[in-house]
Scaffold this active site. Structure first.
Site, PDB file in Angstrom:
ATOM      1  N   HIS A  92       0.792  -1.267   0.050  1.00 40.16           N
ATOM      2  CA  HIS A  92       0.124  -0.067  -0.009  1.00 40.16           C
ATOM      3  C   HIS A  92       0.951   1.227   0.023  1.00 40.16           C
ATOM      4  O   HIS A  92       0.314   2.472  -0.035  1.00 40.16           O
ATOM      5  CB  HIS A  92      -0.952  -0.210   1.162  1.00 40.16           C
ATOM      6  CG  HIS A  92      -2.016  -1.149   1.041  1.00 40.16           C
ATOM      7  ND1 HIS A  92      -2.335  -1.901   2.197  1.00 40.16           N
ATOM      8  CD2 HIS A  92      -2.385  -1.560   0.067  1.00 40.16           C
ATOM      9  CE1 HIS A  92      -3.280  -2.757   2.000  1.00 40.16           C
ATOM     10  NE2 HIS A  92      -3.203  -2.921   0.665  1.00 40.16           N
ATOM     11  N   CYS A 106      10.634   8.158  -8.668  1.00 40.41           N
ATOM     12  CA  CYS A 106      10.353   9.200 -10.100  1.00 40.41           C
ATOM     13  C   CYS A 106       9.549   8.553 -10.872  1.00 40.41           C
ATOM     14  O   CYS A 106       9.638   7.148 -11.154  1.00 40.41           O
ATOM     15  CB  CYS A 106      11.948   9.239 -10.507  1.00 40.41           C
ATOM     16  SG  CYS A 106      12.226   9.895 -12.088  1.00 40.41           S
ATOM     17  N   CYS A 129      18.023  12.700 -15.848  1.00 40.05           N
ATOM     18  CA  CYS A 129      16.491  12.379 -15.586  1.00 40.05           C
ATOM     19  C   CYS A 129      15.870  13.734 -15.451  1.00 40.05           C
ATOM     20  O   CYS A 129      15.418  14.174 -16.288  1.00 40.05           O
ATOM     21  CB  CYS A 129      16.152  11.197 -14.672  1.00 40.05           C
ATOM     22  SG  CYS A 129      14.687  10.904 -14.396  1.00 40.05           S
ATOM     23  N   SER A 151      -6.101  -7.787  10.091  1.00 40.85           N
ATOM     24  CA  SER A 151      -7.501  -8.414   9.896  1.00 40.85           C
ATOM     25  C   SER A 151      -7.789  -9.259   8.806  1.00 40.85           C
ATOM     26  O   SER A 151      -8.806  -9.826   8.672  1.00 40.85           O
ATOM     27  CB  SER A 151      -8.499  -7.324  10.321  1.00 40.85           C
ATOM     28  OG  SER A 151      -8.449  -6.337   8.921  1.00 40.85           O
ATOM     29  N   ASN A 204      -3.331 -12.455  15.658  1.00 37.28           N
ATOM     30  CA  ASN A 204      -4.224 -11.326  15.793  1.00 37.28           C
ATOM     31  C   ASN A 204      -5.084 -11.390  16.770  1.00 37.28           C
ATOM     32  O   ASN A 204      -5.624 -12.403  17.486  1.00 37.28           O
ATOM     33  CB  ASN A 204      -4.917 -11.121  14.388  1.00 37.28           C
ATOM     34  CG  ASN A 204      -5.324  -9.752  14.195  1.00 37.28           C
ATOM     35  OD1 ASN A 204      -4.569  -8.769  14.113  1.00 37.28           O
ATOM     36  ND2 ASN A 204      -6.873  -9.501  14.061  1.00 37.28           N
ATOM     37  N   LEU A 205      -5.368 -10.258  17.540  1.00 40.57           N
ATOM     38  CA  LEU A 205      -6.242 -10.145  18.541  1.00 40.57           C
ATOM     39  C   LEU A 205      -7.766 -10.271  18.406  1.00 40.57           C
ATOM     40  O   LEU A 205      -8.669 -10.425  19.074  1.00 40.57           O
ATOM     41  CB  LEU A 205      -5.900  -8.888  19.388  1.00 40.57           C
ATOM     42  CG  LEU A 205      -4.720  -8.694  20.125  1.00 40.57           C
ATOM     43  CD1 LEU A 205      -4.610  -7.409  20.776  1.00 40.57           C
ATOM     44  CD2 LEU A 205      -4.684  -9.724  21.283  1.00 40.57           C
ATOM     45  N   GLN A 206      -8.078 -10.223  16.818  1.00 38.19           N
ATOM     46  CA  GLN A 206      -9.399 -10.167  16.486  1.00 38.19           C
ATOM     47  C   GLN A 206      -9.607 -11.264  15.429  1.00 38.19           C
ATOM     48  O   GLN A 206      -8.667 -11.640  14.781  1.00 38.19           O
ATOM     49  CB  GLN A 206      -9.985  -8.907  15.901  1.00 38.19           C
ATOM     50  CG  GLN A 206      -9.858  -7.710  16.727  1.00 38.19           C
ATOM     51  CD  GLN A 206     -10.230  -6.446  16.259  1.00 38.19           C
ATOM     52  OE1 GLN A 206      -9.678  -6.048  15.085  1.00 38.19           O
ATOM     53  NE2 GLN A 206     -11.296  -5.597  16.616  1.00 38.19           N
TER      54      GLN A 206
END
Length: 467
Positions: free
Chosen positions: A134, A142, A172, A211, A235-237
């Site tokens: 992400h 560039c 460049c 998640s 993971n906690l969930q």
């Protein structure tokens, strides 16, 4: 996660499940799972880590979907959480540094991260062994040649927009863009292709603090499962992929990884933060009796770039008591004076650090000589930083400073000098040679994490991580 990043994202109604209750494995079950995970790692031939926001909450960065996550609070109409420190000062936590150690040992082959905080790069993970699906809030690219630039300040835009800066390659000069995706942006092939490749090769993928709801990234770990590999989720969930997991652990990621590293007898390395500045001196070429000179303290990323870790600069002249001292608070920090040209002298600079640094200031003795007798040098940035890190670890202090290079200005009379400064030191340490021993000195210096205990009844171990 950066609160600014969350606010910059375009609006989206469907963001999946948020605010779910957190689950915690009982201590004796947790310890058994930690040992099982450690054995999985020992037996693996191609280990891949898949990381989410949950590994950075202990670094002072809020997550999205937890009980006090950014999106949870937004949906509830509540104020956003306050970050423990400026985003640009967030530093790799225990899990980041443990992964870096496993990569260095040749055990961890690749990291796939959904985080945009840049902490894996800061921890020392080589860029070629990391896919930032992400993007990275501190990385520009560039648009012409593809060269990447990692900054010490948060890039102002998201959505792969032009940042207003240009490629420094003389052949460049292309326009730079941010690398952080907005909702509708496709995952970059440069990140996605190696991520898919390593998922298919992996015989073990460990999902840490995610998640597993954001597509298409969340489906990558399943490529290993389809090929016969094991999937571990920490993971906690609950996650939508829990049924595919060979091992499911409900606990704080740092707690699990600390136990795994101790079981494997690997030391978790400390993190030493090194920041850089540029000090430039310019003066007229005409050799008059007096010289009007300018001193500038700025970012190594360009005169218009922010220097976020310095809040002010004090300048004094021990060799010239009649020259007026200065207290500079506006960036870029500039000082202009007129002095006798014939005698060299020193400017004493005190750089006062902002919030998030482990020391309040550092002092720099800067020589000024108008006689063209200045020595130019190039010590090598990597060598200087490594030397500073070793000194900081040996002395257990920050505030060390060393010059990297000094060069002559190409467009005017004068010089510029780059310096590296140790601004923070964080330890995550236990006695690796004695797996049952307590953590060194009984404490781990850790930012943004509450005191947590790992009860290890079977091995008689007890570790305590204290903030």
């Amino acid at each position: 996660m950066s609160l600014g990043y969350a606010e910059k994202l375009s609006y989206r109604e469907d963001i999946g499940n948020v605010g779910m209750s957190e689950l915690f494995d009982p201590p004796h079950i947790l310890q058994a799972k930690i040992e099982e995970l450690a054995k999985f790692i020992e037996e693996s031939k191609h280990l891949v880590a898949f990381t989410g926001a949950g590994i950075s909450t202990s670094c002072g960065i809020p997550d999205f979907r937890g009980p006090t996550g950014i999106w949870t609070l937004q949906r509830q109409g509540k104020p956003l959480p306050k970050a423990d420190m400026p985003f640009h000062r967030a530093m790799p936590g225990l899990t980041h540094m443990a992964l870096a150690e496993l990569e260095k040992a040749g055990i961890l082959k690749f990291i796939i991260s959904q985080n945009i905080d840049g902490l894996h790069l800061r921890s020392g993970i080589p860029r070629e062994k990391l896919a930032e699906l992400h993007g990275n809030s501190f990385r520009e690219i560039c648009s012409s040649c593809g060269k990447e630039y990692v900054r010490d300040f948060e890039v102002e835009t998201i959505g792969m927009k032009e940042t207003g800066r240009h490629c420094s390659d003389l052949n460049c000069g292309g326009k730079l863009k941010d690398t952080v995706l907005d909702w509708e942006d496709a995952l970059p092939p440069k990140e996605m292709i190696p991520a898919e490749k390593h998922c298919k090769m992996a015989d073990l993928i460990i999902c840490l603090g995610t998640s597993l709801q954001i597509t298409p990234a969340c489906n990558l770990p399943l490529k290993s499962v389809r090929g016969g590999g094991k999937l571990v989720i920490i993971n906690l969930q609950p996650t939508p992929k829990d049924k595919k997991a060979a091992l499911l652990i409900h606990a704080q990621v740092d707690k699990v990884i600390a136990g795994v590293m101790q079981f494997l007898n690997y030391k978790i390395p400390p993190f030493v933060r090194v920041d850089c500045i540029q000090v430039s001196l310019s003066y007229p070429s005409k050799k008059k009796r007096y010289a009007k000179w300018k001193l500038r303290i700025s970012s190594i990323h360009g005169n218009k770039a922010a220097l976020p870790f310095i809040k002010s600069v004090e300048a004094s002249f021990p060799d010239r008591p009649r020259v007026k001292s200065a207290f500079l608070t506006d960036q870029p920090f500039k000082l202009q004076r007129e002095t006798l040209r014939s005698k060299p002298f020193r400017v004493f600079l005190k750089l006062n650090f902002g919030n998030g640094c482990d020391c309040s200031s550092v002092e720099l003795d800067y020589p000024i000589d108008f006689q063209d007798s200045t020595e130019y040098f190039e010590h090598g940035k990597g060598n200087v930083i490594e030397s500073l890190r070793n000194r900081a670890l040996e002395d257990a202090t920050c505030g060390h400073i060393s010059p990297i290079q000094r060069k002559q200005m190409s467009d005017s009379k004068g010089t510029y000098t780059e310096y590296a400064i140790v601004t923070s030191l964080v330890r995550h340490e236990y006695m690796a040679s004695e797996p049952k021993a307590l953590i060194s000195n009984g404490t781990i210096e850790k930012r943004g994490i509450e005191s947590i205990e790992v009860e290890a009844e079977d091995l008689g171990k007890r570790m305590k991580l204290e903030s």
